[in-house]
Design an enzyme around this catalytic site. Structure first.
Site, PDB file in Angstrom:
ATOM      1  CG  ASP A 148      -0.302  -0.477   2.490  1.00 64.51           C
ATOM      2  OD1 ASP A 148       0.933  -0.405   2.582  1.00 64.51           O
ATOM      3  OD2 ASP A 148      -1.021  -0.901   3.397  1.00 64.51           O
ATOM      4  CG  ASN A 161      -8.779  -1.531  11.726  1.00 68.41           C
ATOM      5  OD1 ASN A 161      -7.833  -2.223  11.350  1.00 68.41           O
ATOM      6  ND2 ASN A 161      -9.184  -0.466  11.066  1.00 68.41           N
ATOM      7  CG  HIS A 178      -5.775  -2.384   8.668  1.00 68.10           C
ATOM      8  ND1 HIS A 178      -5.776  -1.009   8.796  1.00 68.10           N
ATOM      9  CD2 HIS A 178      -4.508  -2.780   9.009  1.00 68.10           C
ATOM     10  CE1 HIS A 178      -4.579  -0.614   9.175  1.00 68.10           C
ATOM     11  NE2 HIS A 178      -3.796  -1.653   9.327  1.00 68.10           N
ATOM     12  CD  GLU A 214      -8.589   0.904   7.499  1.00 66.59           C
ATOM     13  OE1 GLU A 214      -8.356  -0.091   8.224  1.00 66.59           O
ATOM     14  OE2 GLU A 214      -8.127   2.031   7.745  1.00 66.59           O
TER      15      GLU A 214
HETATM   16  P1  PGA Z   1       2.219  -2.087  12.562  1.00 65.81           P
HETATM   17  O1  PGA Z   1       0.993  -1.931  11.564  1.00 65.81           O
HETATM   18  O2  PGA Z   1       3.094  -3.150  11.993  1.00 65.81           O
HETATM   19  O3  PGA Z   1       2.882  -0.733  12.558  1.00 65.81           O
HETATM   20  O4  PGA Z   1       1.653  -2.449  13.890  1.00 65.81           O
HETATM   21  C1  PGA Z   1       0.386  -3.047  11.057  1.00 65.81           C
HETATM   22  C2  PGA Z   1      -0.753  -2.647  10.171  1.00 65.81           C
HETATM   23  O5  PGA Z   1      -1.392  -1.616  10.449  1.00 65.81           O
HETATM   24  O6  PGA Z   1      -1.046  -3.365   9.218  1.00 65.81           O
END
Ligand code: PGA
Length: 240
Positions: free
Chosen positions: A67, A136, A138, A143
């Site tokens: 992304d 959450n 995702h 999302e």
């Molecule tokens: P993080 O994020 O590795 O910084 O915890 C993971 C994500 O949001 O997919």
């Protein structure tokens, strides 16, 4: 879905980097799907160490990242392109000609998403896709929603994601939109490795592993993948 609980992030990084390095040794032209965020950083450190020790070369691999934020130039230090350059690509012999990224250029989003999907297919699909998980649920920037996406698309980020990621933006406001690979793109990867560490992920991890498969917890879809391995530390696994 296979779930492996390890003592800490360092142990996870050793295990995951070994899988990626072994794949690249076996197939120097491997197609690797990378993730940004805190979760894969230790793994990237182990990959850099292996490269510096002469144990592996990444010069022929093709990469696709999950992304990118809308509205950020590649050179912007808040962009995910910059993150990957800083945390992996620029510290190894990865060939930037073979690095693929969704573009932050908003005017080009639709064309960019279409072309990204075509490029993944033309590369023969992704051999290993690395993932983190949001609090959450995702994966990438897919999302929680009403249905599972297929190809890459533009997404409005949720407040939960903005709350989690705003801390990384020091000099500007975090963009509200991003481009992300879709769930279909992720699920078409031959192998998927997801890393989650820390208590803040425990709830999302529980829903991913034990909950029903539902787009309201996008990571739950990994239950349907034939080769998805979930690496957890004790804190993120504590509700299982
Ligand atoms: P993080 O994020 O590795 O910084 O915890 C993971 C994500 O949001 O997919």
């Amino acid at each position: 879905m296979e779930v492996i609980v390890m003592d800490n992030a360092f142990e996870i990084s050793k295990a995951v980097s070994s899988i990626i390095i072994d794949e690249v040794k076996k197939n120097p032209k491997a197609v690797l799907g990378f993730a940004t965020g805190a979760s894969p950083v230790e793994t990237y450190k182990r990959m850099i160490e292996a490269y510096k020790d002469g144990k592996v070369s990444f010069k022929d691999v093709t990469t696709f990242n999950l992304d990118e934020y809308c509205g950020l130039e590649r050179e912007d230090e808040n962009s995910y392109f910059y993150f990957m350059k800083d945390n992996l690509f620029g510290k190894t012999d990865v060939d930037f000609e073979k690095v693929n990224f969704l573009s932050g250029d908003e005017a080009q989003s639709e064309k960019n998403c279409r072309e990204y999907e075509e490029k993944i297919a033309a590369a023969g699909g992704i051999d290993i896709q690395l993932l983190g998980i949001g609090t959450n649920g995702h994966i990438g920037f897919n999302e929680p929603s009403e249905s599972f996406s297929d190809g890459p698309f533009k997404v409005k980020l949720t407040q939960s994601t903005i709350d989690s990621n705003s801390k990384y933006f020091k000099d500007k406001k975090m963009p509200g939109y991003a481009l992300t690979m879709g769930i279909g793109d992720i699920m078409r990867a031959k192998k998927i490795i997801l890393i989650a560490t820390g208590e803040s992920k425990a709830n999302a991890v529980f829903k991913m592993v034990k909950g029903e498969v539902t787009p309201s917890c996008p990571a739950s879809v990994l239950q349907n993948h034939g080769d998805a391995v979930i690496y957890l530390d004790k804190e993120s696994a504590k509700l299982l």
